[in-house]
Structures are given as C-alpha cells and as structure tokens.
Design an enzyme around this catalytic site. Structure first.
Site, PDB file in Angstrom:
ATOM      1  N   SER A  18       0.813  -1.219   0.000  1.00  0.00           N
ATOM      2  CA  SER A  18       0.000   0.000   0.000  1.00  0.00           C
ATOM      3  C   SER A  18       0.840   1.260   0.000  1.00  0.00           C
ATOM      4  O   SER A  18       0.344   2.348  -0.318  1.00  0.00           O
ATOM      5  CB  SER A  18      -0.908   0.016   1.237  1.00  0.00           C
ATOM      6  OG  SER A  18      -0.125   0.127   2.413  1.00  0.00           O
ATOM      7  N   CYS A  52     -13.938  -4.343   0.805  1.00  0.00           N
ATOM      8  CA  CYS A  52     -12.708  -4.258   0.017  1.00  0.00           C
ATOM      9  C   CYS A  52     -11.889  -5.537   0.141  1.00  0.00           C
ATOM     10  O   CYS A  52     -11.363  -6.046  -0.844  1.00  0.00           O
ATOM     11  CB  CYS A  52     -11.884  -3.055   0.479  1.00  0.00           C
ATOM     12  SG  CYS A  52     -10.363  -2.806  -0.467  1.00  0.00           S
ATOM     13  N   CYS A  69     -10.939   5.248   3.101  1.00  0.00           N
ATOM     14  CA  CYS A  69      -9.888   5.728   2.207  1.00  0.00           C
ATOM     15  C   CYS A  69     -10.412   6.636   1.104  1.00  0.00           C
ATOM     16  O   CYS A  69      -9.701   7.538   0.659  1.00  0.00           O
ATOM     17  CB  CYS A  69      -9.119   4.545   1.615  1.00  0.00           C
ATOM     18  SG  CYS A  69     -10.079   3.505   0.494  1.00  0.00           S
TER      19      CYS A  69
END
Length: 368
Positions: free
Chosen positions: A8, A101, A202
């Site tokens: 990430s 997700c 996010c």
C-alpha cells in the site's frame, strides 16, 4: 512459493513483503491503484492510495530488490466498494467498506489475478494470524486467528475470507506489535518507518462521511420523530444517520424527561429518522445474511464470541447457520447494532466466519 505482496505504501505492508522474502519465497510487489483520480500527495493520516503512496511502495521494493508493479483496479473498487457503500447508506444501512474491500478486491480480484498469472499466494500487512491445525479427518487446515497485538488486530475485517482464500493468504505481521514493526522497518532502512497510519474511509480522505453522502445522494430533508411519531426535528438526509448515533441530531424539542436521545431506527422509505432513549437500543438477537465461513460452517448450535465493530468488544453468544443466513443470540443486550454492519464470530481467537447484519432485535424470551 511465488507470492504477490500487496504494498500500500505504508510501513505494515513494507515489512510484510520483507518477511516473505526472508522466508525464502519469490516475492513480487504489487500496488493497487484504487482511485480513478488519485491525489498526488497525502494531506494527512486519512485516506490512502495516492500517487505518493505508490511511490513509497516502489522505494521499498527497490530496497528489497524485488520486482514491482501497479495494478489498476479502480473500476472494480468503484463498483464493488464505493457504489456498494453509497447504495447501502441510501437503503438505511451502515456498511463497513473495509470488509467489502477485503472480500471483493484484495482477496478476490487481487488473489484471482495473482493465481491466473501463476502465483501461489498473496501476502498483506494485516494484523492477523494464520494457524495450521489438524482437522477431524486428520488433514491439515489453515485457520484465521486474532493477532497478538490486540490494539491492532484486524481479524474482524478479514472475517469475509473463505477457506480457499485463506489457504492462499499470508499475514506475516500477526505475531508482532506495531512498535516492533516500526523498529524493524527502521532497521531495514525503509523510508516509511515513521509514516503515519491511514485510517477512516480511504475514499473519503477528509473524514466527512455525511458531507460525502450528501454530495453523492443529494439533500433530502425529512423528519426526525420519536417512537410514537411525534416530530422532534428535521434532517437533510436519513442516509446520514446510523443506529446508536447521539451527536448531530439537533432536535428542536428537548426530551421531557431530560434523557439523551439516540437514533433507534432509520426509515429510508419514509425518509424518517426515529430517535428514542438508550433502553430502546438494546438488542440480543441478530439475523445475518451473506454468511462467509473461514472453514466449515457451524454444525448445529455453537457457542461463540460475537463482535459487531472493527475494534469493538466481543460478546458471548450462541449461533447457528441456516443456508446463507446465520442466527446469533447474545447472552446479554448490546446497543447500537445497525443493519449493514457485520457480525464476526469467534471460537477463542479463531475466526469462525461472518455475516452482514440484516436485522437486530430484542428477544424478550431471553431477557432475564
């Protein structure tokens, strides 16, 4: 094994990739581009997936000497996570986008693509443990367990993994605390060793979920009422409220008994928000759908721990599966359980499975 390390751009995924390499695996770093218009720089600890994050991930890969790629999954993320989030709130439910997700992107789209390209597994920086255990048939199975660091444990948001996905997943950080991870990152020379953790949602980097929903769905003024239908105030969109909420109600009429009021129900069809006293929030029976099991589904009624929030308390309960649904009966009443949330079931530290809460109620036959 050939392993895709999901990177990430943060410290956790960096150390996870390094540990997989140390373990002797052939590792390729992959950064998921999830935004269709990624910001250049991260403005705070909120949000992720900026161009800066992709650059940070690439720098770690360079230090490790592993190949690095960016995989564009923005369209899939928009459809399966962002649009699902918007639709759930519009329907009066409270979704958890991190679970969605993990289910749809990191352990479906990412893992599927990795396997199609000849990789054996995916590794991420989640705080959880995979434990190998011997099953009743004598075979070895992989179980998902809570992390050693209770403050960082992410097993709740991984409760959507099924046995096949778990068999091809690695979580190298599950036996380590966050301070230890940062020290290790610094010792390895990673630029991201002291990078702030991302948090909240996010795709809403400013943290203003109500504002985001209003921009997406439009203001829809309606009534705030009590349980007998008396109008107490007005809202600009029922989608902005969730069961258990106390702040931001702006009621025009104070309660006669002086007790605080909470959201006890959201009625999207009538565009109403119903408020009441705290005693109306208590529930001890949950019905969940879209059940996902990290191993075999429960056989009959089983004693479990039930958790309804990512970092919430675990409550003693019994549960049983009914096809794609699961029934959970709590030993005590809990507050603020909203449709759309997830209930994750545990057997000790082991994750049994999860379901999306369809309904929660007070079963008076179980009240002492």
């Amino acid at each position: 094994m050939r392993v895709v390390a999901a990177m990430s751009g943060g410290v956790d995924s960096a150390v996870a990739a390094a540990r997989m390499l140390d373990a002797g695996h052939e590792v390729v770093g992959v950064h998921l581009a999830l935004s269709q218009s990624a910001a250049t720089l991260r403005e705070s600890a909120r949000g992720c997936c900026t161009i800066e994050d992709a650059g940070d991930a690439r720098r770690v890969a360079d230090v490790l000497g592993i190949p690095f790629y960016v995989w564009d999954m923005a369209a899939r993320f928009q459809r399966d996570v962002v649009e699902d989030f918007r639709a759930e709130y519009a329907a009066g439910r409270t979704p958890n986008p991190c679970l969605r997700c993990n289910e749809k992107i990191k352990f479906a789209a990412l893992l599927d693509k990795a396997l199609a390209l000849g990789f054996d597994a995916v590794a991420t920086g989640h705080y959880a443990r995979v434990v190998e255990a011997t099953g009743a048939d004598g075979g070895v199975r992989r179980e998902l367990h809570r992390a050693v660091d209770a403050a960082k444990d992410q097993s709740y948001v991984l409760g959507v993994l099924d046995a096949e996905q778990l068999a091809r997943s690695f979580f190298p950080l599950g036996d380590t605390t966050k301070p230890e991870i940062r020290r290790e990152a610094a010792e390895r020379g990673f630029y991201v060793a002291n990078k702030p953790d991302s948090h909240d949602i996010c795709f809403i980097p400013d943290g203003d979920t109500r504002g985001w929903l209003t921009r997406q769905l439009g203001a829809k003024p309606g009534e705030i009422v009590d349980s007998d239908g008396t109008v107490l105030g007005e809202h600009q969109g029922a989608f902005a409220y969730t069961v258990g909420q106390r702040r931001g109600l702006a009621l025009g009429r104070p309660a006669s008994d002086g007790q605080p009021r909470y959201v006890v129900e959201v009625r999207p069809e009538a565009n109403q928000v119903v408020v009441g006293t705290a005693d109306l929030l208590g529930v001890n029976a949950i019905t969940g759908d879209h059940a996902r099991w990290c191993g075999p589904a429960p056989d009959g009624v089983v004693h479990v721990g039930a958790q309804v929030r990512a970092h919430g308390e675990e409550y003693a309960a019994t549960a049983w599966a009914d096809g794609d649904r699961v029934e959970v009966r709590l030993d005590s009443r809990i507050r603020g359980v909203a449709p759309g949330q997830s209930v994750v079931l545990y057997d000790g530290t082991r994750v049994v499975g999860s379901a999306t809460i369809a309904a929660a109620r007070l079963d008076r036959e179980r009240v002492p």
